[in-house]
Design a protein around this motif. Structure first.
Motif, PDB file in Angstrom:
ATOM      1  N   THR A 158     -54.179 -31.543  95.835  1.00  0.00           N
ATOM      2  CA  THR A 158     -52.740 -31.710  96.017  1.00  0.00           C
ATOM      3  C   THR A 158     -52.056 -31.683  94.661  1.00  0.00           C
ATOM      4  OG1 THR A 158     -52.957 -34.132  95.933  1.00  0.00           O
ATOM      5  CG2 THR A 158     -53.031 -33.097  98.111  1.00  0.00           C
ATOM      6  N   TYR A 159     -50.741 -31.454  94.673  1.00  0.00           N
ATOM      7  CA  TYR A 159     -49.976 -31.416  93.431  1.00  0.00           C
ATOM      8  C   TYR A 159     -49.833 -32.827  92.869  1.00  0.00           C
ATOM      9  CZ  TYR A 159     -48.776 -26.857  95.373  1.00  0.00           C
ATOM     10  OH  TYR A 159     -48.839 -25.596  95.923  1.00  0.00           O
ATOM     11  N   GLU A 160     -50.336 -33.011  91.671  1.00  0.00           N
ATOM     12  CA  GLU A 160     -50.294 -34.301  90.985  1.00  0.00           C
ATOM     13  C   GLU A 160     -50.427 -34.020  89.493  1.00  0.00           C
ATOM     14  OE1 GLU A 160     -53.666 -36.661  92.082  1.00  0.00           O
ATOM     15  OE2 GLU A 160     -55.111 -35.080  91.648  1.00  0.00           O
ATOM     16  N   PRO A 161     -50.130 -34.989  88.626  1.00  0.00           N
ATOM     17  CA  PRO A 161     -50.231 -34.746  87.186  1.00  0.00           C
ATOM     18  C   PRO A 161     -51.592 -34.158  86.802  1.00  0.00           C
ATOM     19  CG  PRO A 161     -49.087 -36.791  87.555  1.00  0.00           C
ATOM     20  CD  PRO A 161     -49.559 -36.324  88.908  1.00  0.00           C
ATOM     21  N   GLY A 162     -51.540 -33.073  86.030  1.00  0.00           N
ATOM     22  CA  GLY A 162     -52.748 -32.401  85.590  1.00  0.00           C
ATOM     23  C   GLY A 162     -53.088 -31.155  86.375  1.00  0.00           C
ATOM     24  N   ILE A 163     -52.580 -31.048  87.593  1.00  0.00           N
ATOM     25  CA  ILE A 163     -52.871 -29.871  88.424  1.00  0.00           C
ATOM     26  C   ILE A 163     -52.234 -28.620  87.814  1.00  0.00           C
ATOM     27  CG2 ILE A 163     -52.162 -28.760  90.602  1.00  0.00           C
ATOM     28  CD1 ILE A 163     -54.693 -30.324  90.903  1.00  0.00           C
ATOM     29  N   VAL A 164     -53.000 -27.522  87.854  1.00  0.00           N
ATOM     30  CA  VAL A 164     -52.534 -26.236  87.333  1.00  0.00           C
ATOM     31  C   VAL A 164     -52.379 -25.282  88.508  1.00  0.00           C
ATOM     32  CG1 VAL A 164     -52.988 -24.379  85.687  1.00  0.00           C
ATOM     33  CG2 VAL A 164     -53.871 -26.678  85.241  1.00  0.00           C
ATOM     34  N   ALA A 165     -51.220 -24.650  88.627  1.00  0.00           N
ATOM     35  CA  ALA A 165     -50.954 -23.756  89.756  1.00  0.00           C
ATOM     36  C   ALA A 165     -50.128 -22.556  89.309  1.00  0.00           C
ATOM     37  CB  ALA A 165     -50.222 -24.512  90.869  1.00  0.00           C
ATOM     38  N   MET A 166     -50.188 -21.506  90.100  1.00  0.00           N
ATOM     39  CA  MET A 166     -49.436 -20.289  89.786  1.00  0.00           C
ATOM     40  C   MET A 166     -47.962 -20.449  90.122  1.00  0.00           C
ATOM     41  SD  MET A 166     -51.609 -18.235  88.472  1.00  0.00           S
ATOM     42  CE  MET A 166     -50.627 -16.725  88.379  1.00  0.00           C
ATOM     43  N   ALA A 167     -47.117 -19.881  89.281  1.00  0.00           N
ATOM     44  CA  ALA A 167     -45.704 -19.748  89.591  1.00  0.00           C
ATOM     45  C   ALA A 167     -45.524 -18.431  90.325  1.00  0.00           C
ATOM     46  CB  ALA A 167     -44.894 -19.745  88.305  1.00  0.00           C
ATOM     47  N   ASN A 168     -44.507 -18.349  91.148  1.00  0.00           N
ATOM     48  CA  ASN A 168     -44.293 -17.103  91.878  1.00  0.00           C
ATOM     49  C   ASN A 168     -42.833 -16.919  92.241  1.00  0.00           C
ATOM     50  OD1 ASN A 168     -43.718 -18.417  94.451  1.00  0.00           O
ATOM     51  ND2 ASN A 168     -45.898 -18.882  94.557  1.00  0.00           N
ATOM     52  N   SER A 169     -42.512 -15.768  92.792  1.00  0.00           N
ATOM     53  CA  SER A 169     -41.143 -15.494  93.235  1.00  0.00           C
ATOM     54  C   SER A 169     -41.106 -15.298  94.740  1.00  0.00           C
ATOM     55  CB  SER A 169     -40.599 -14.244  92.521  1.00  0.00           C
ATOM     56  OG  SER A 169     -41.471 -13.150  92.703  1.00  0.00           O
ATOM     57  N   GLY A 170     -42.088 -15.840  95.434  1.00  0.00           N
ATOM     58  CA  GLY A 170     -42.202 -15.693  96.874  1.00  0.00           C
ATOM     59  C   GLY A 170     -43.662 -15.497  97.247  1.00  0.00           C
ATOM     60  N   PRO A 171     -43.940 -15.374  98.530  1.00  0.00           N
ATOM     61  CA  PRO A 171     -45.327 -15.212  98.966  1.00  0.00           C
ATOM     62  C   PRO A 171     -46.016 -14.011  98.317  1.00  0.00           C
ATOM     63  CG  PRO A 171     -43.905 -15.689 100.831  1.00  0.00           C
ATOM     64  CD  PRO A 171     -43.004 -15.435  99.665  1.00  0.00           C
ATOM     65  N   ASN A 172     -47.238 -14.227  97.848  1.00  0.00           N
ATOM     66  CA  ASN A 172     -48.098 -13.152  97.332  1.00  0.00           C
ATOM     67  C   ASN A 172     -47.486 -12.384  96.156  1.00  0.00           C
ATOM     68  OD1 ASN A 172     -50.021 -13.714  99.457  1.00  0.00           O
ATOM     69  ND2 ASN A 172     -48.635 -12.644 100.834  1.00  0.00           N
ATOM     70  N   THR A 173     -46.848 -13.112  95.242  1.00  0.00           N
ATOM     71  CA  THR A 173     -46.233 -12.468  94.070  1.00  0.00           C
ATOM     72  C   THR A 173     -46.767 -13.076  92.769  1.00  0.00           C
ATOM     73  OG1 THR A 173     -44.337 -13.992  94.161  1.00  0.00           O
ATOM     74  CG2 THR A 173     -44.098 -11.870  95.295  1.00  0.00           C
ATOM     75  N   ASN A 174     -48.011 -13.535  92.774  1.00  0.00           N
ATOM     76  CA  ASN A 174     -48.612 -14.121  91.573  1.00  0.00           C
ATOM     77  C   ASN A 174     -48.841 -13.052  90.515  1.00  0.00           C
ATOM     78  OD1 ASN A 174     -49.220 -16.849  92.829  1.00  0.00           O
ATOM     79  ND2 ASN A 174     -50.314 -15.481  94.208  1.00  0.00           N
TER      80      ASN A 174
END
Length: 242
Positions: A158-174
Motif C-alpha cells: 500500500t502507499y505509505e512513506p518509502g513506497i516507490v511508484a510510477m507517475a502517469n497521465s492515465g491508465p497504462n501510460t508509464n
C-alpha cells in the motif's frame, strides 16, 4: 424578456461554474500524475523521435535525453532480488525492488538506470507531506523515455512513506517518471490505487528522503507550492542483483 431571462440564468450558473473549476484545480495538486503537455505531476508524457530498437537510444547532435520507440525487452529474472542504490545531491538511499509483483515496471527501471537515463535528473515536484517526484529528464513534468507501458496494479503493498511508484497521465501510460512517498498524505492514494508500486526505500535511506522532502518550494503551476527553490538531483543509480 427572453434576454433578461438569459442574463439571469447566466448569472446563476456563473458561481456554480467557478466552484467546479476551483474543485478541479485543487484536486490536480493532490495526485502524483504526469501530464503529456502540462504541469509537473508524477507522470511521464512527452515523447520524441526515437529509434526502432529499445536497445539503442536515438543519436542526437545535442545533449537531448535518450529516447526509445518501445519499452525494453524483459531482461530481469522476477525470481531474483534487485536493489537500486541511488546517490543524490542530498545523500543516498537504497530501494528494494519488487521484481516478482511488478516485473515489467522493475525491468523498465533497471533498464533506464543502467542506461544512465536518470543521471543528473532533478526532483521537479516536492510536497513534503505527500511525495517527491523525479524521473523527467526535462525537469518540467512533461518528459519521458519516448514510450509508454502498461500498469501493474495488483500488489500486496500500500502507499505509505518509502513506497516507490510510477507517475502517469492515465491508465497504462508509464514511462520514466516515478515518485517516492514522503509523508502520511500518500496514504490517500489507497482509496484509488492508480499508480504501479515497484519498490520501497529501506529504513536507512528514509533520512535522505526526508531531507529531500524538506527542500523549500514555491508556486509553479499548481494550486499549492511544489516547485523546488533549489536544484535537487539524482547523481547516479546502481542496480544490484542477488
Amino acid at each position: 424578456m427572453n434576454l433578461h431571462f438569459n442574463m439571469l440564468k447566466s448569472t446563476k450558473l456563473l458561481p456554480v461554474t467557478l466552484i467546479a473549476l476551483t474543485l478541479i484545480a485543487s484536486a490536480c495538486g493532490n495526485k502524483p500524475t504526469e501530464s503529456a503537455g502540462g504541469t509537473a505531476t508524477p507522470k511521464s508524457g512527452a515523447t520524441a523521435p526515437a529509434p526502432t530498437s529499445a536497445a539503442s537510444p536515438a543519436a542526437s547532435p545535442t545533449a537531448a535525453p535518450k529516447q526509445w520507440s518501445k519499452a525494453p525487452d524483459m531482461t530481469i529474472d522476477p525470481n531474483k532480488t534487485y536493489q537500486a542504490e541511488v546517490t543524490t545531491s542530498k545523500g543516498t538511499f537504497t530501494i528494494d525492488l519488487f521484481a516478482k509483483e511488478a516485473p515489467k515496471t522493475v525491468n523498465n527501471f533497471v533498464f533506464l538506470s543502467k542506461e544512465g537515463f536518470y543521471n543528473n535528473v532533478t526532483f521537479h515536484r516536492i510536497i513534503k507531506t505527500f511525495m517527491i517526484q523525479t524521473g523527467d529528464p526535462l525537469g518540467t513534468g512533461r518528459g519521458g523515455p519516448g514510450y509508454k507501458f502498461a500498469d501493474e496494479l495488483k500488489t500486496s503493498h500500500t502507499y505509505e512513506p518509502g513506497i516507490v511508484a510510477m507517475a502517469n497521465s492515465g491508465p497504462n501510460t508509464n514511462g520514466s517518471q516515478f515518485f517516492i512517498c514522503s509523508g502520511e498524505d500518500c496514504a490517500n492514494l489507497n482509496k484509488k490505487p492508480d499508480y504501479s508500486i515497484f519498490g520501497k526505500v529501506t529504513a536507512e535511506g528514509m533520512a535522505t528522503i526526508s531531507k529531500i522532502a524538506e527542500t523549500p518550494v514555491e508556486m509553479g503551476g499548481e494550486s499549492s507550492p511544489s516547485k523546488p527553490k533549489e536544484k535537487v538531483t539524482i547523481n547516479a543509480i546502481v542496480i544490484k542483483e542477488k
